[in-house]
Design an enzyme around this catalytic site. Structure first.
Site, PDB file in Angstrom:
ATOM      1  N   ASN A   5     -10.201  -0.181   0.283  1.00  0.00           N
ATOM      2  CA  ASN A   5      -8.737  -0.101   0.289  1.00  0.00           C
ATOM      3  C   ASN A   5      -8.230  -0.573  -1.073  1.00  0.00           C
ATOM      4  O   ASN A   5      -8.283  -1.756  -1.382  1.00  0.00           O
ATOM      5  CB  ASN A   5      -8.190  -0.984   1.416  1.00  0.00           C
ATOM      6  CG  ASN A   5      -6.676  -0.954   1.506  1.00  0.00           C
ATOM      7  OD1 ASN A   5      -5.980  -0.529   0.592  1.00  0.00           O
ATOM      8  ND2 ASN A   5      -6.159  -1.429   2.628  1.00  0.00           N
ATOM      9  N   HIS A  34      -3.117   6.978   3.029  1.00  0.00           N
ATOM     10  CA  HIS A  34      -3.544   5.724   2.401  1.00  0.00           C
ATOM     11  C   HIS A  34      -4.896   5.333   2.962  1.00  0.00           C
ATOM     12  O   HIS A  34      -5.094   5.299   4.180  1.00  0.00           O
ATOM     13  CB  HIS A  34      -2.513   4.627   2.664  1.00  0.00           C
ATOM     14  CG  HIS A  34      -3.049   3.259   2.430  1.00  0.00           C
ATOM     15  ND1 HIS A  34      -3.604   2.887   1.228  1.00  0.00           N
ATOM     16  CD2 HIS A  34      -3.143   2.174   3.259  1.00  0.00           C
ATOM     17  CE1 HIS A  34      -4.016   1.627   1.322  1.00  0.00           C
ATOM     18  NE2 HIS A  34      -3.746   1.178   2.533  1.00  0.00           N
ATOM     19  N   CYS A  82       0.804  -1.222   0.000  1.00  0.00           N
ATOM     20  CA  CYS A  82       0.000   0.000   0.000  1.00  0.00           C
ATOM     21  C   CYS A  82       0.837   1.273   0.000  1.00  0.00           C
ATOM     22  O   CYS A  82       0.312   2.360  -0.234  1.00  0.00           O
ATOM     23  CB  CYS A  82      -0.943   0.005   1.201  1.00  0.00           C
ATOM     24  SG  CYS A  82      -2.072  -1.403   1.246  1.00  0.00           S
TER      25      CYS A  82
END
Length: 328
Positions: A283, A253, A113
Site C-alpha cells: 500500500n 487504491h 490514500c
C-alpha cells in the site's frame, strides 16, 4: 458535453530500488510470508533509503510525467501526500522548483490514500476555471518509515513510491478527459486510521513512542473501504451512463488484495478486469493509483474507472477513456 476538460497528457512513475520482502520482515516479526500473502496479497514492497525524502520520489516521478507529456512547464503543481518532508512549508513548492517550474502555483493535497484522486479533481477544477492550462498532479509517499516495526498488522502493509500525471486543457469528448468526479469524507471516523503525533493536538517532548506510528482498526477500515469505494464508483458510472460491461479496467487504491477483490465483486467487474499490483508494491497510499496505472498495460480507447479510500475517512472516484500516451 461542453466547456473545458482536464485531459491526461502524460504519466510517470517511480519506485525506490530497495525491495523488502515478506521474509525480510518475518525475520524481526512474529509473522511469515504465508501469513502476510494470504491476508493481504502483498509479497514485497519498495522502501526508500534513509537519505531519501518524499520530495525526492515526487521530483523523479514528476520529471518522468513531464517527459511523457512532452512539456517542460505547467501552471500548477499539486502534490498528494501523507508524508511531506516537513509540516511547514508544504513540499510541493520545493518539488516545483527542483523541476524548474519556478513560477508555477504549488501546494500539497492531504487526503491520505485518496490524495491522488483529490489532486486530479483539484487539477480539473483549475483547468475548468481557466486558471491553468496544464497541471502536474503527483502522489508520493515515504510511508514505510511511519510503521511501527514491532506491529505486524501495519508494518507489513505499506511501501514507498511515487506517480505523477500531467493534465492539459482539452475537450470533454476527447480521450483522456477526466470526470465526472465523486468525492466524500466522514471525519467522525478519523480515529480509525491515524498517526497521532506531529500535529497541533499532540506535541512536545513527552509524546509516547507509539504515537509517531500509524495505527489502524483493520476490520473497520476494510468494511468502510469496500462500502465507500463501491458506492462512489457507482455514482461515477451512473453520471456517465456507463454500465459495468463498459468498464474495461477497474484501477482501485491498492490497499490490499482482499479489499480490491471485494470491490470488484460487489460492482460486478470480472476479476480479469480488476488491476491489482499490491503484491509488488504494498500500500503506497497516495502513490498507489498512478503506480497501478503505470503497469496496467492499458490500451488507448479502454474505459478506466479509478476509485480510492483513505484515512480521514476520505474517498473518491473518477473515470476516463485511456488516451495515446507513453508511460515513463
Amino acid at each position: 458535453m461542453t466547456g473545458r476538460a482536464a485531459v491526461l497528457a502524460g504519466l510517470g512513475v517511480y519506485a525506490p530500488p530497495k525491495v523488502v520482502t515478506n521474509d525480510d520482515l518475518a525475520a524481526d516479526l512474529d509473522t511469515s510470508d504465508e501469513w502476510i500473502t494470504t491476508r493481504t496479497g502483498i509479497r514485497e514492497r519498495r522502501v526508500a533509503d534513509a537519505d531519501l525524502a518524499t520530495t525526492d520520489l515526487a521530483t523523479e516521478a514528476g520529471a518522468r510525467a513531464l517527459k511523457s507529456a512532452g512539456v517542460d512547464q505547467v501552471d500548477a503543481v499539486l502534490l498528494g501526500t501523507t508524508t511531506p518532508d516537513r509540516i511547514c512549508p508544504a513540499s510541493a513548492p520545493e518539488v516545483a522548483t527542483r523541476l524548474g517550474l519556478t513560477h508555477a502555483a504549488a501546494c500539497d493535497v492531504s487526503a491520505a490514500c485518496t490524495s491522488f484522486v483529490y489532486g486530479l479533481a483539484n487539477g480539473t477544477g483549475l483547468i475548468a476555471a481557466g486558471i491553468a492550462e496544464r497541471v502536474l498532479v503527483i502522489g508520493a509517499e515515504t510511508i514505510f518509515r511511519f510503521m511501527d516495526p514491532q506491529d505486524r498488522t501495519t508494518s507489513v502493509l505499506f511501501g514507498d513510491g511515487a506517480g505523477a500525471a500531467v493534465l492539459r486543457a482539452g475537450r470533454p469528448d476527447e480521450p483522456g478527459a477526466l470526470g465526472p468526479f465523486d468525492l466524500g469524507s466522514d471525519g467522525s471516523l478519523a480515529d480509525m486510521l491515524a498517526v497521532d503525533a506531529g500535529g497541533s493536538r499532540l506535541w512536545g517532548p513527552d509524546i509516547p513512542r507509539e504515537a509517531h506510528f500509524l495505527r489502524m482498526d483493520g476490520r473497520e477500515v476494510y468494511r468502510h473501504a469496500v462500502q465507500r469505494m463501491v458506492a462512489s464508483s457507482q455514482q461515477v458510472l451512473d453520471r456517465l451512463g456507463w454500465g459495468i460491461e463498459d468498464v474495461d479496467r477497474l484501477v482501485g487504491h491498492q490497499a490490499n488484495a482482499r479489499i480490491l477483490e471485494a470491490v470488484g465483486q460487489r460492482l460486478g467487474v470480472p476479476a480479469e478486469r480488476c488491476h491489482i499490483n499490491v503484491g509488488r508494491y504494498g500500500n503506497t497510499s497516495a502513490a498507489s493509483i498512478p503506480l497501478a496505472l503505470g503497469d496496467a498495460e492499458l490500451a488507448a480507447g479502454q474505459r478506466v474507472l479509478l476509485t480510492a479510500f483513505g484515512a480521514g475517512f476520505t474517498w473518491g472516484s473518477t473515470a476516463l477513456v485511456w488516451p495515446h500516451i507513453d508511460v515513463i
